[in-house]
Design a protein around this motif. Structure first.
Motif, PDB file in Angstrom:
ATOM      1  N   GLU A 214      34.268  23.033  43.797  1.00 28.28           N
ATOM      2  CA  GLU A 214      33.920  23.560  42.480  1.00 28.28           C
ATOM      3  C   GLU A 214      34.830  23.009  41.393  1.00 28.28           C
ATOM      4  OE1 GLU A 214      31.262  25.332  41.918  1.00 28.28           O
ATOM      5  OE2 GLU A 214      30.782  25.256  44.046  1.00 28.28           O
ATOM      6  N   GLY A 215      35.957  22.439  41.805  1.00 30.55           N
ATOM      7  CA  GLY A 215      36.805  21.732  40.855  1.00 30.55           C
ATOM      8  C   GLY A 215      37.841  22.589  40.156  1.00 30.55           C
ATOM      9  N   MET A 216      38.714  21.919  39.442  1.00 28.89           N
ATOM     10  CA  MET A 216      39.783  22.521  38.672  1.00 28.89           C
ATOM     11  C   MET A 216      39.806  21.802  37.327  1.00 28.89           C
ATOM     12  SD  MET A 216      42.773  22.794  41.580  1.00 28.89           S
ATOM     13  CE  MET A 216      42.646  21.075  42.036  1.00 28.89           C
ATOM     14  N   PRO A 217      40.540  22.239  36.359  1.00 28.90           N
ATOM     15  CA  PRO A 217      41.358  23.446  36.355  1.00 28.90           C
ATOM     16  C   PRO A 217      40.578  24.685  35.937  1.00 28.90           C
ATOM     17  CG  PRO A 217      41.681  22.263  34.333  1.00 28.90           C
ATOM     18  CD  PRO A 217      40.723  21.435  35.156  1.00 28.90           C
ATOM     19  N   SER A 218      41.259  25.813  35.982  1.00 28.61           N
ATOM     20  CA  SER A 218      40.682  27.079  35.564  1.00 28.61           C
ATOM     21  C   SER A 218      41.067  27.367  34.124  1.00 28.61           C
ATOM     22  CB  SER A 218      41.206  28.193  36.476  1.00 28.61           C
ATOM     23  OG  SER A 218      40.953  29.457  35.917  1.00 28.61           O
ATOM     24  N   ASP A 219      40.252  28.171  33.455  1.00 23.96           N
ATOM     25  CA  ASP A 219      40.602  28.585  32.093  1.00 23.96           C
ATOM     26  C   ASP A 219      41.250  29.965  32.095  1.00 23.96           C
ATOM     27  OD1 ASP A 219      38.518  30.247  32.675  1.00 23.96           O
ATOM     28  OD2 ASP A 219      37.291  29.734  30.941  1.00 23.96           O
ATOM     29  N   TYR A 220      41.616  30.433  33.279  1.00 24.11           N
ATOM     30  CA  TYR A 220      42.198  31.773  33.420  1.00 24.11           C
ATOM     31  C   TYR A 220      43.505  31.657  34.192  1.00 24.11           C
ATOM     32  CZ  TYR A 220      42.347  36.836  34.182  1.00 24.11           C
ATOM     33  OH  TYR A 220      42.701  38.155  34.184  1.00 24.11           O
ATOM     34  N   SER A 221      44.531  32.340  33.737  1.00 25.89           N
ATOM     35  CA  SER A 221      45.840  32.236  34.380  1.00 25.89           C
ATOM     36  C   SER A 221      46.291  33.577  34.939  1.00 25.89           C
ATOM     37  CB  SER A 221      46.880  31.727  33.381  1.00 25.89           C
ATOM     38  OG  SER A 221      48.165  31.698  33.976  1.00 25.89           O
ATOM     39  N   LEU A 222      46.848  33.540  36.144  1.00 22.36           N
ATOM     40  CA  LEU A 222      47.422  34.730  36.767  1.00 22.36           C
ATOM     41  C   LEU A 222      48.947  34.693  36.744  1.00 22.36           C
ATOM     42  CD1 LEU A 222      45.034  35.037  39.847  1.00 22.36           C
ATOM     43  CD2 LEU A 222      45.095  36.531  37.844  1.00 22.36           C
ATOM     44  N   THR A 223      49.509  33.692  36.073  1.00 24.07           N
ATOM     45  CA  THR A 223      50.960  33.577  35.960  1.00 24.07           C
ATOM     46  C   THR A 223      51.410  34.037  34.577  1.00 24.07           C
ATOM     47  OG1 THR A 223      50.745  31.288  35.202  1.00 24.07           O
ATOM     48  CG2 THR A 223      51.075  31.639  37.566  1.00 24.07           C
TER      49      THR A 223
END
Length: 204
Positions: free
Chosen positions: A125-134
């Protein structure tokens, strides 16, 4: 038997039509990036990301590398299925390394699991994400998946599949986006970052 779903299939199924999706992440920083990808795809499909108490779909991103991590993942699956039995959530999706390694066994043992999302399908599905958990000041950037080595004590190549590097250009582009968001520290990660580029550029 329930079929394995890709992230795209997962969202096309419209599993979340009510309160929203909760993503529980277990394991390492690489899993954290996969969890961010799951959340990002859900948000792009208009699904709300909520905590476990307010969701109708729970996704657990599992770890299957060491025994302690496998036990934690299994215990979490059992807890979520109990919530489903009580009617507190509607669907349970199992993702991650444990799902990749033991998909058939999980579906046989826990028949109320609604979908399995293995890491190899998620990777496509690829990267990167537009959401961060850090925290806002730092982020992880995954530059490759899997490992060239096949050590007897390590299951990673069997779980992750063939070693694959992201292109140099895509990595730089992601870091530029993170810089624009105010990220001050970028942590480069992968199962074997010393082998980065060998599959694409035939050299380190």
């Amino acid at each position: 038997m329930k079929s394995n779903l890709t992230t795209k299939d997962f969202h096309n199924e419209r599993l979340s039509q009510g309160k929203g999706v909760s993503v529980i992440n277990l394991g390492c920083a690489r899993n954290l990036i996969d969890a961010q990808t799951i959340i990002s795809h859900a948000r792009k499909k208009g699904q709300k990301i909520v905590d476990l108490e307010h969701c109708d779909v729970a996704v657990v991103n599992t770890c299957g590398f060491v025994e302690e991590a496998k036990k934690e993942s299994i215990d979490t699956i059992i807890d979520l299925l109990e919530l489903k039995k009580q009617g507190k959530i509607k669907k349970v999706v199992v993702a991650g390394c444990l799902a990749q390694r033991y998909s058939t066994q999980l579906l046989e043992e826990f028949k109320d699991i609604d979908a399995i999302l293995g890491v190899q399908k998620l990777q496509k599905e690829g990267m990167p994400s537009d959401y961060s958990l850090t925290p806002k000041h730092y982020a992880y950037v995954k530059i490759s998946e899997s490992c060239y080595n096949h050590c007897r004590f390590c299951i990673i190549p069997k779980i992750k599949g063939k070693f694959t590097s992201r292109t140099f250009e895509s990595i730089i582009e992601e870091i530029k986006v993170l810089d624009q968001k105010g990220v001050k520290e970028v942590n480069i990660i992968g199962q074997d970052i010393t082998a980065y580029g060998m599959d694409l550029y035939k050299e380190l």
